[in-house]
Design an enzyme around this catalytic site. Structure first.
Site, PDB file in Angstrom:
ATOM      1  N   ILE A 145      10.623  -7.335   9.837  1.00 15.69           N
ATOM      2  CA  ILE A 145      11.742  -6.395   9.999  1.00 15.69           C
ATOM      3  C   ILE A 145      11.353  -5.389  11.092  1.00 15.69           C
ATOM      4  CG2 ILE A 145      13.199  -4.668   8.851  1.00 15.69           C
ATOM      5  CD1 ILE A 145      13.545  -7.551   7.776  1.00 15.69           C
ATOM      6  N   GLY A 173      10.794  -2.805   5.840  1.00 12.81           N
ATOM      7  CA  GLY A 173      10.029  -4.061   5.805  1.00 12.81           C
ATOM      8  C   GLY A 173       9.670  -4.418   4.374  1.00 12.81           C
ATOM      9  N   HIS A 174       9.122  -3.435   3.656  1.00 13.44           N
ATOM     10  CA  HIS A 174       8.806  -3.654   2.235  1.00 13.44           C
ATOM     11  C   HIS A 174      10.091  -3.937   1.448  1.00 13.44           C
ATOM     12  CE1 HIS A 174       5.528  -0.775   3.543  1.00 13.44           C
ATOM     13  NE2 HIS A 174       4.800  -1.737   3.037  1.00 13.44           N
ATOM     14  N   MET A 198       0.839  -1.203   0.000  1.00 13.68           N
ATOM     15  CA  MET A 198       0.000   0.000   0.000  1.00 13.68           C
ATOM     16  C   MET A 198       0.876   1.256   0.000  1.00 13.68           C
ATOM     17  SD  MET A 198      -3.415  -0.882   2.063  1.00 13.68           S
ATOM     18  CE  MET A 198      -2.803  -0.670   3.722  1.00 13.68           C
ATOM     19  N   SER A 251       6.266  -0.374  10.358  1.00 16.24           N
ATOM     20  CA  SER A 251       4.923  -0.287   9.796  1.00 16.24           C
ATOM     21  C   SER A 251       4.699   1.124   9.279  1.00 16.24           C
ATOM     22  CB  SER A 251       3.895  -0.597  10.888  1.00 16.24           C
ATOM     23  OG  SER A 251       2.609  -0.180  10.466  1.00 16.24           O
ATOM     24  N   SER A 252       3.966   1.231   8.172  1.00 17.49           N
ATOM     25  CA  SER A 252       3.631   2.559   7.658  1.00 17.49           C
ATOM     26  C   SER A 252       2.825   3.332   8.699  1.00 17.49           C
ATOM     27  CB  SER A 252       2.820   2.437   6.368  1.00 17.49           C
ATOM     28  OG  SER A 252       3.473   1.579   5.462  1.00 17.49           O
ATOM     29  N   ARG A 253       2.091   2.608   9.534  1.00 21.29           N
ATOM     30  CA  ARG A 253       1.246   3.276  10.540  1.00 21.29           C
ATOM     31  C   ARG A 253       2.047   3.814  11.732  1.00 21.29           C
ATOM     32  NH1 ARG A 253      -2.809  -0.783   8.787  1.00 21.29           N
ATOM     33  NH2 ARG A 253      -4.556   0.406   7.948  1.00 21.29           N
ATOM     34  N   HIS A 266       8.928   1.166   3.516  1.00 19.82           N
ATOM     35  CA  HIS A 266       9.985   1.214   4.529  1.00 19.82           C
ATOM     36  C   HIS A 266      10.854  -0.044   4.397  1.00 19.82           C
ATOM     37  CE1 HIS A 266       7.409  -1.638   6.554  1.00 19.82           C
ATOM     38  NE2 HIS A 266       6.422  -0.755   6.609  1.00 19.82           N
TER      39      HIS A 266
HETATM   40  P1  AMP Z   1       1.391  -2.959   3.447  1.00 23.25           P
HETATM   41  O1  AMP Z   1       1.968  -1.902   2.584  1.00 23.25           O
HETATM   42  O2  AMP Z   1       1.301  -2.595   4.886  1.00 23.25           O
HETATM   43  O3  AMP Z   1       0.123  -3.556   2.890  1.00 23.25           O
HETATM   44  O4  AMP Z   1       2.439  -4.151   3.416  1.00 23.25           O
HETATM   45  C1  AMP Z   1       2.859  -4.721   2.212  1.00 23.25           C
HETATM   46  C2  AMP Z   1       3.661  -5.970   2.506  1.00 23.25           C
HETATM   47  O5  AMP Z   1       4.790  -5.636   3.302  1.00 23.25           O
HETATM   48  C3  AMP Z   1       2.863  -7.022   3.303  1.00 23.25           C
HETATM   49  O6  AMP Z   1       3.146  -8.304   2.793  1.00 23.25           O
HETATM   50  C4  AMP Z   1       3.401  -6.846   4.694  1.00 23.25           C
HETATM   51  O7  AMP Z   1       3.314  -8.013   5.479  1.00 23.25           O
HETATM   52  C5  AMP Z   1       4.849  -6.488   4.423  1.00 23.25           C
HETATM   53  N1  AMP Z   1       5.429  -5.804   5.574  1.00 23.25           N
HETATM   54  C6  AMP Z   1       4.969  -4.673   6.170  1.00 23.25           C
HETATM   55  N2  AMP Z   1       5.725  -4.368   7.252  1.00 23.25           N
HETATM   56  C7  AMP Z   1       6.665  -5.345   7.340  1.00 23.25           C
HETATM   57  C8  AMP Z   1       7.732  -5.608   8.252  1.00 23.25           C
HETATM   58  N3  AMP Z   1       7.988  -4.810   9.286  1.00 23.25           N
HETATM   59  N4  AMP Z   1       8.504  -6.688   8.024  1.00 23.25           N
HETATM   60  C9  AMP Z   1       8.252  -7.516   6.976  1.00 23.25           C
HETATM   61  N5  AMP Z   1       7.267  -7.333   6.093  1.00 23.25           N
HETATM   62  C10 AMP Z   1       6.482  -6.259   6.264  1.00 23.25           C
END
Ligand code: AMP
Length: 281
Positions: A176, A36-37, A30, A185-187, A34
Site C-alpha cells: 500500500i 498498509g497494516h 510492530m 511505513s511506520s518509519r 497505518h
Molecule cells: P511492521 O509493523 O512494520 O512490522 O509491519 C507489519 C506487517 O505490515 C508486515 O507484514 C508488513 O509487511 C506489513 N506492511 C507494512 N507496511 C506495509 C505496506 N505499505 N503495504 C502492505 N503491507 C505493509
C-alpha cells in the site's frame, strides 16, 4: 474488541474461539499502524471468523545500532485503527512477557536471510523468525497475513512454515502506497519534509525498473545500473542495496528468467527505507 497483554489471556481467548469452531487470522505488527497494516486486517477480516493483531516492537530483530528505542509507538492510535477494521483481539505483550528471564531459543534460516536486508541487518531475520514462531504458537492462527512490502520477510516466513510443518497458511498482501507513490511505513514518520520529498526516489525507481522489465529487459546488470543511477540523482539518498533475486530462494540472479524479486534499501538521511516489486516471467 479485546486487548490482552499476557500470553495466558491470549491463549484462553483463542481456545474459546477454537472450541466454537471459529477460524482465526493473525496480523503480526510492530504497531504505529497505518493503511498498509489496515489492508492486512481487511484481508484477514474478510477471510476469517476472528482476527487477532499483535502489536509488539520486537527487540530481537533490531541490531545494536538500530532504532529499537526510537521506533514510534502509539497504542491508542493502534487501538482506534484495529476497532475501525473490525479486529477482535489485540495482543500487546511486554518484552518481559515475550522474552522472560534466561530466554535462550531462536529460529534461524540457513541461506534465505543472507542477501538483501540480511546483509546489513545480520540478526534481523533470526529475530523475526523467532517472534513470529512464538506468535504462531501462542495464537495458533489458521492464516497469518503479511505484507509484500517486506518481501524477504514474507519469503522467509513462507519457507519457515513449510520447512517446520507449521499448521497454518501464510497470506501475502500487496504494498500500500501514499498517493505520490511512497510505500507506507511506520518509519516514514522519521522523515523531515525535505527528506519526505527525497524519499520518492525509491518508488520512482521501482516504477522505472518495473517498466523496464515489463518492456522486456532481462539483463540484471543493465537493470540495476539504470536503477542505481536513478537513485544517485537524489542527493539525500544513499543506497544500501539494489538487487534482483530469485523470488523464492532470495539468491542473486544474472538474468530475469523466472519469478524474481527486485528489491532495494535506501537511506534517506538517517532513515533506511525499503521498496520492491515482484515479476513473474
Ligand atoms: P511492521 O509493523 O512494520 O512490522 O509491519 C507489519 C506487517 O505490515 C508486515 O507484514 C508488513 O509487511 C506489513 N506492511 C507494512 N507496511 C506495509 C505496506 N505499505 N503495504 C502492505 N503491507 C505493509
Amino acid at each position: 474488541m479485546k486487548i490482552v497483554t499476557t500470553i495466558q489471556e491470549a491463549k484462553e481467548q483463542i481456545k474459546e474461539w477454537k472450541d466454537q469452531g471459529l477460524s482465526v487470522g493473525l496480523v503480526p505488527s510492530m504497531g504505529y499502524l497505518h493503511e498498509g497494516h489496515a489492508s492486512l486486517m481487511k484481508a484477514a477480516v474478510s477471510q476469517m471468523d476472528k482476527v487477532a493483531v499483535s502489536v509488539f516492537v520486537n527487540p530481537t530483530q533490531f541490531g545494536p545500532n538500530e532504532d529499537y528505542d526510537s521506533y514510534p509507538r502509539d497504542l491508542d492510535h493502534d487501538i482506534a485503527i484495529c476497532e475501525e477494521q473490525g479486529v477482535d483481539l489485540i495482543f500487546h505483550p511486554s518484552v518481559e512477557e515475550m522474552y522472560g528471564k534466561n530466554y535462550n531459543t531462536y529460529v534461524t534460516m540457513e541461506t534465505l536471510g543472507d542477501e538483501l536486508c540480511g546483509k546489513s541487518r545480520p540478526i534481523h531475520f533470526r529475530g523475526v523468525c523467532t517472534v513470529v514462531t512464538k506468535l504462531f504458537n501462542i495464537l495458533t492462527p489458521d492464516k497469518a497475513f503479511f505484507g509484500q512490502k517486506d518481501a524477504q520477510q514474507l519469503a522467509i516466513i513462507k519457507r519457515m512454515v513449510k520447512d517446520l510443518n507449521m499448521n497454518l497458511e501464510v497470506v501475502g498482501c500487496p504494498i500500500i502506497r501514499e498517493e505520490d507513490g511512497l510505500a507506507k511505513s511506520s518509519r516514514n514518520t522519521y522523515l523531515s519534509p525535505e527528506e519526505r520529498q527525497a524519499a520518492l526516489i525509491l518508488s520512482k525507481t521501482i516504477f522505472m525498473g518495473q517498466k523496464m522489465v515489463e518492456e522486456g529487459e532481462r539483463d540484471v546488470k543493465t537493470l540495476l545500473d539504470a536503477m542505481k543511477s536513478n537513485i544517485e540523482t537524489e542527493p539525500l539518498a544513499r543506497i544500501d542495496y539494489v538487487e534482483v533475486v530469485d523470488g523464492e530462494t532470495m539468491q542473486k540472479v544474472d538474468r530475469i528468467e523466472e519469478s524474481v524479486l527486485v528489491a532495494m534499501a535506501v537511506y534517506i538521511g538517517n532513515t533506511r527505507l525499503i521498496d520492491n516489486f515482484m515479476y513473474e516471467c
